[in-house]
Design an enzyme around this catalytic site. Structure first.
Site, PDB file in Angstrom:
ATOM      1  N   HIS A  69       0.789  -1.503  -0.103  1.00 50.56           N
ATOM      2  CA  HIS A  69      -0.231  -0.255   0.000  1.00 50.56           C
ATOM      3  C   HIS A  69       0.757   1.575   0.058  1.00 50.56           C
ATOM      4  O   HIS A  69       2.056   1.332   0.603  1.00 50.56           O
ATOM      5  CB  HIS A  69      -0.927  -0.019   1.523  1.00 50.56           C
ATOM      6  CG  HIS A  69      -1.901  -0.582   0.830  1.00 50.56           C
ATOM      7  ND1 HIS A  69      -2.961  -1.140   1.956  1.00 50.56           N
ATOM      8  CD2 HIS A  69      -2.428  -1.759   0.335  1.00 50.56           C
ATOM      9  CE1 HIS A  69      -3.879  -2.556   1.600  1.00 50.56           C
ATOM     10  NE2 HIS A  69      -3.602  -2.846   1.043  1.00 50.56           N
TER      11      HIS A  69
ATOM     12  N   GLU B 188       1.071   4.216   1.970  1.00 48.00           N
ATOM     13  CA  GLU B 188       1.486   4.236   3.349  1.00 48.00           C
ATOM     14  C   GLU B 188       2.517   3.468   2.939  1.00 48.00           C
ATOM     15  O   GLU B 188       3.907   4.198   4.297  1.00 48.00           O
ATOM     16  CB  GLU B 188       0.233   4.428   4.215  1.00 48.00           C
ATOM     17  CG  GLU B 188      -0.954   4.677   4.128  1.00 48.00           C
ATOM     18  CD  GLU B 188      -2.099   4.165   3.332  1.00 48.00           C
ATOM     19  OE1 GLU B 188      -1.697   3.297   2.408  1.00 48.00           O
ATOM     20  OE2 GLU B 188      -2.662   4.106   3.945  1.00 48.00           O
TER      21      GLU B 188
ATOM     22  N   CYS C 210      -2.629  -0.781   7.687  1.00 50.56           N
ATOM     23  CA  CYS C 210      -1.427   0.521   7.632  1.00 50.56           C
ATOM     24  C   CYS C 210      -2.012   1.416   8.914  1.00 50.56           C
ATOM     25  O   CYS C 210      -0.577   1.640   8.734  1.00 50.56           O
ATOM     26  CB  CYS C 210      -2.085   1.718   5.987  1.00 50.56           C
ATOM     27  SG  CYS C 210      -1.563   0.156   4.758  1.00 50.56           S
TER      28      CYS C 210
ATOM     29  N   CYS D 265      -6.285   1.878   5.654  1.00 49.37           N
ATOM     30  CA  CYS D 265      -6.657   0.441   6.319  1.00 49.37           C
ATOM     31  C   CYS D 265      -6.101  -0.039   7.684  1.00 49.37           C
ATOM     32  O   CYS D 265      -5.469   0.685   8.114  1.00 49.37           O
ATOM     33  CB  CYS D 265      -6.415  -0.789   5.034  1.00 49.37           C
ATOM     34  SG  CYS D 265      -4.883  -1.225   5.147  1.00 49.37           S
TER      35      CYS D 265
END
Length: 143
Positions: free
Chosen positions: A47, A49, A80, A77
């Site tokens: 992801h 992040e 993360c 999410c």
């Protein structure tokens, strides 16, 4: 947030879900930036992040980022959010809310859990309209 939106646009151009993230140090210097790369890297944890935090940690040669801010175009999410806590990010600034998969203000609400060991300052809704428009256009093109 403009740089995070640029990363999200680049992710969309690669066929990735358009999410972008940028880590900024206490001095205002960009330490890491990335867009989603789960498909390109064949990695469900890639992801934006996580990739931006990894890059910032490499830049500073550390595993913690106290005093740093993370700008991300979509509410992180739960996974993360856990990485954000582990990295000791001081400020989380995000754009669009994610009622389906978010882990900050929706879903797991990681930072509200009593066992969370670090809670950043949280600022939501920053450039949310632009971030949401990228996501809406991306998914509309796939339907």
């Amino acid at each position: 947030m403009a740089m995070a939106l640029d990363q999200a646009r680049a992710a969309a151009a690669r066929g990735e879900v358009p999410v972008g993230a940028v880590v900024v140090g206490p001095d205002g210097r960009v330490l890491g930036q990335a867009g989603n790369a789960t498909r390109a890297l064949h990695d469900p944890s890639a992801h934006a992040e996580v990739l931006a935090i990894r890059a910032a940690c490499r830049t500073l040669e550390t595993d913690r980022l106290p005093g740093c801010a993370l700008f991300v175009t979509l509410e992180p999410c739960a996974a993360c959010a856990g990485v954000i806590a582990a990295a000791r990010i001081a400020r989380l600034i995000y754009g669009a809310s994610d009622p389906k998969s978010g882990g900050v203000m929706h879903g797991a609400r990681v930072f509200s859990h009593p066992q969370t060991h670090h809670v950043p300052e949280i600022y939501d809704g920053i450039a949310a309209t632009d971030a949401q428009a990228l996501l809406t256009a991306f998914f509309a093109a796939r339907r």
